[in-house]
Design an enzyme around this catalytic site. Structure first.
Site, mmCIF file in Angstrom:
data_model
loop_
_atom_site.group_PDB
_atom_site.id
_atom_site.type_symbol
_atom_site.label_atom_id
_atom_site.label_comp_id
_atom_site.label_asym_id
_atom_site.label_seq_id
_atom_site.Cartn_x
_atom_site.Cartn_y
_atom_site.Cartn_z
ATOM 1 N N ASP A 118 0.878 -1.165 0.000
ATOM 2 C CA ASP A 118 0.000 0.000 0.000
ATOM 3 C C ASP A 118 0.917 1.217 0.000
ATOM 4 O OD1 ASP A 118 -2.062 1.765 -0.008
ATOM 5 O OD2 ASP A 118 -3.141 0.888 1.680
HETATM 6 C C1 BGC Z 1 -4.939 3.386 0.035
HETATM 7 C C2 BGC Z 1 -5.004 2.391 -1.093
HETATM 8 C C3 BGC Z 1 -4.841 3.108 -2.404
HETATM 9 C C4 BGC Z 1 -3.522 3.845 -2.390
HETATM 10 C C5 BGC Z 1 -3.213 4.596 -3.665
HETATM 11 C C6 BGC Z 1 -3.707 4.252 -0.041
HETATM 12 O O1 BGC Z 1 -3.742 5.282 0.890
HETATM 13 O O2 BGC Z 1 -4.984 2.714 1.272
HETATM 14 O O3 BGC Z 1 -6.205 1.675 -1.059
HETATM 15 O O4 BGC Z 1 -4.938 2.205 -3.453
HETATM 16 O O5 BGC Z 1 -3.537 4.782 -1.321
HETATM 17 O O6 BGC Z 1 -4.030 5.688 -3.811
#
Ligand code: BGC
Length: 742
Positions: free
Chosen positions: A264
């Protein structure tokens, strides 16, 4: 033999490129993919290998230019293709060709209980992604709904592993049929958002296996997802983006996953663990993953220069690196290097149709006293109340926020549907959040309001007198501490004084219909006082059209709740046991959250403790009526690994066409193992004309007869008596049949 060799040589000569243009194996589409991967890998330098396993911009990782392997582009996910941001900033790139169709939130998709809607969703979204040049969509999410306070539940598929597994598989297949990778998230145990970088979850192995992992396992084994994203939180004291047990032992070991694990954004914290514990691609927010930027940020990633230095110094061999790169290359051959089936479409009418159909099928009619809905033909004056009737909901909520090309608001949808025959008035009723912007995308509307709360209620009440219907469109929104990433809700009640507004309206009008826009259950202390309650989720681009079609009766509602709707928070295991949000360790670096309720999540908890929810899991009404009869099993005794088939006849006994969702629960009467009162093991949605009957069947087998044995550390068949319970909600299972597992 000689003949064969001659033939082979001949074929090789015919198929080979012209002299001097020897096609390398890794570019030769006639070669098996694994051979092409080996060849590509053997040609890559250390720097190229290090480069492909971490980001070069907010959403991309470099390919290998020298070898003609293109850059790899990801994007959120999961409800539409997120608008483009600048290379290394979260600000909008300012493109004019990156607006999209907003599909309904995944809670709505789950509420359709219709796997073919999940396939349509994935396929349509994949076409939008393909057009936009995205090779991986960051979604879908399948973390179980454990508490209705969970800030990201709206992006997930409810509380039940059987339902979520059935829905996630076709979503992935549909998406990937375009050559666009899914990235199933957030693996694992991201069941609440508060303190998400610091929560260390403790959960029994049994709950992990039976409740929290099955949808991920289905995504891997049946959906064959090409990507999977680690969660921010910790499990067994290790961050999940480099969690040895989850990624190495379970995912890549036991489940034999051959895709990539993506961190993530900013979920990586340690080079050593990232190297050894199964992370394949590191993406991030800033240098330290979360808050601080630097010029050469991407070089500072845990799997960038630090990893390279470790290899050069001999701290690491290239064994792990080659495995990561192999997976990345496999991802290329599935996406950027795969022959495309088409170019995709952006904002096509077919995508709007898909979004609308999914929305229509996902809307849940929770209560309908006196058959107040659908709106009667004779109605002349309708009052719409509430901020959510005029508020754009595709903007906000965190990374799933979109720049929708169009979003039909509830009030506009109703006006368009009802036309001039019905006078549609509007009263604001309350003020919620009027800001409406996310990362530079601003809702194209002004919600400014200067009147006091009392004035707004007074106006609504005044207009409600004498109206044929009062449609209150309220609920939550996508602002912080509501249905939004990074935090949870602060309490279970409806915000902005909506309770007293609804009560005041119900006092002057007996036809109040409350339309709840949210991704979570909310307290409704006034539920007895209103005529109808409709759960309308976040429906995306076609919100107003879909809602109006259901309210007006053009579409017969068939959505069913994908989670239990408790009366009060104390009726939820995590809250009843004080297990949420957890306990801080000294220093406030880690908060331990023990899932004390174990497998008793959602209806499993309600059943065990005999608490009556406001609306049960699986509940949803229709404008027609159904009967179920003739439940039968193809055998009375089954010896695992054999399966058993259950069949039931469903009849539409009313006067409108409609769809029933038949739910098959199993009760295991084991006297030696602690078992939930019942568990969903299968379901089938069936569309029926008035008077029509159809048989529906489900097959039970495998894990349906098993439980996770903590002591033995494995799945065990539970031998003994079972009762199959068939009905149309967790609290309504009138048909029963006994069988035994031998
Ligand atoms: C989120 C993810 C997301 C990523 C990219 C993160 O803060 O938890 O689900 O895909 O950001 O935007």
């Amino acid at each position: 033999m000689k003949k064969i060799i001659t033939l082979c040589l001949l074929l090789a000569t015919v198929l080979a490129p012209a002299a001097g243009e020897q096609l390398p194996v890794y570019l030769d589409e006639r070669q098996p993919v694994e051979k092409r991967i080996d060849d590509a890998l053997s040609r890559m330098t250390l720097d190229e290998k290090i480069a492909v396993i971490h980001a070069q911009s907010k959403f991309s990782a470099p390919g290998v230019k020298r070898l003609g392997l293109p850059d790899f582009w990801t994007d959120d996910g999961p409800h539409g293709v997120r608008p483009d941001v600048l290379w290394d900033e979260w600000q909008q790139a300012g493109h004019t060709n990156d607006s999209c169709v907003a599909f309904p939130a995944l809670t709505c998709l789950a509420a359709t209980w219709n796997p073919s809607m999940a396939r349509l969703y994935g396929r349509s979204l994949g076409e939008e992604a393909l057009y936009r040049g995205k090779n991986m969509i960051l979604g879908p999410g399948v973390n179980m709904c454990r508490t209705p306070l969970g800030g990201r539940n709206f992006e997930y598929m409810g509380e039940d592993p059987c339902l979520a597994s059935a829905m996630v598989v076709p979503y992935i297949q549909g998406l990937q049929s375009n050559g666009v990778a899914a990235c199933v998230k957030h693996f694992a145990l991201n069941n609440d958002e508060e303190n998400r970088f610091k929560v260390n979850v403790t959960v029994s192995d049994r709950a992990l296996r039976e409740i929290y992992l099955p949808a991920f396992e289905a995504a891997v084994k049946r959906g064959h997802t090409w990507g999977l994203m680690g969660a921010y939180n910790l499990y067994r004291d290790q961050h999940n983006c480099h969690n040895r047990y989850l990624l190495v032992d379970l995912l890549k070991g036991e489940w034999n996953y051959d895709g990539v694990v993506v961190s993530d954004w900013g979920g990586t914290h340690d080079t050593d663990q990232a190297v050894k514990n199964g992370l394949d691609m590191e993406f991030g927010t800033w240098t330290n993953g979360l808050s601080a930027g630097a010029k050469n940020a991407y070089d500072m990633y845990y799997m960038a220069m630090a990893y390279r230095a470790g290899i050069v110094s001999g701290k690491y061999t290239t064994r792990e690196l080659d495995d990561k790169v192999r997976r990345v290359l496999r991802l290329y051959y599935r996406t950027t290097m795969a022959r495309k089936s088409g170019h995709g479409f952006l904002c096509s009418e077919a995508h709007y149709d898909a979004a609308r159909t999914i929305a229509e099928q996902g809307i849940v009619l929770l209560q309908n006293k006196r058959g107040v809905l659908p709106l009667k033909a004779g109605a002349r004056r309708l009052l719409v109340v509430g901020e959510n009737a005029i508020k754009m909901m595709t903007v906000g909520g965190g990374s799933s926020s979109l720049k929708a090309q169009r979003e039909i608001l509830p009030l506009d949808g109703l006006k368009a549907r009802l036309g001039s025959a019905v006078q549609v008035d509007y009263a604001r009723g309350y003020v919620g959040d009027t800001t409406g912007s996310y990362n530079g995308v601003t809702a194209r509307q002004s919600l400014a309001e200067t009147r006091s709360a009392a004035q707004l209620v007074a106006e609504a009440v005044d207009k409600a007198r004498g109206a044929d219907y009062v449609i209150v469109v309220g609920g939550l929104n996508k602002s912080n501490h509501q249905d939004c990433e990074d935090h949870d809700r602060l309490d279970y009640g409806l915000p902005y004084g909506q309770d007293s507004l609804v009560e005041a309206l119900a006092r002057v009008n007996s036809n109040v219909v409350f339309v709840n826009i949210s991704g979570n259950a909310v307290a409704m202390p006034w539920s007895d006082k209103v005529a109808a309650i409709v759960q309308a989720w976040y429906l995306g681009s076609e919100t107003g059209t879909a809602l109006a079609a259901v309210l007006a009766g053009d579409v017969n509602p068939s959505g069913r709740l994908p989670f239990t709707w408790p009366r009060r928070l104390a009726d939820v295991g995590a809250h009843a046991l004080g297990a949420y949000p957890g306990t801080w360790r000294p220093g406030h670096d880690i908060i331990d959250e023990q899932y004390k309720e174990g497998i008793y999540v959602g209806y499993r908890w309600a059943d065990k403790h005999r608490v009556k929810p406001l609306f049960a899991f699986g509940h949803g009404l229709s404008y027609t009526t159904f009967a179920m009869s003739g439940l039968r099993l193809d055998k009375r005794r089954v010896a695992a690994p054999d399966s058993i088939t259950a069949t039931v006849t469903v009849t539409n006994t009313g006067r409108r066409a409609g769809a029933q969702v038949v739910q098959f629960y199993v009760s295991d009467h084991s006297t030696t193992v602690d078992m939930p009162v019942k568990e969903l093991r299968g379901f089938a949605r069936v569309e029926l004309q008035p008077g029509e009957s159809r048989e529906v069947s489900v097959v039970l087998g495998g894990h349906d007869f098993q439980y996770w044995d903590e002591a033995g550390g494995g799945w065990q068949v539970s031998h003994g008596r079972r009762t199959l319970l068939v009905g149309d909600a967790a609290d309504h299972t009138p048909l029963r049949a006994d069988f035994a597992v031998e």
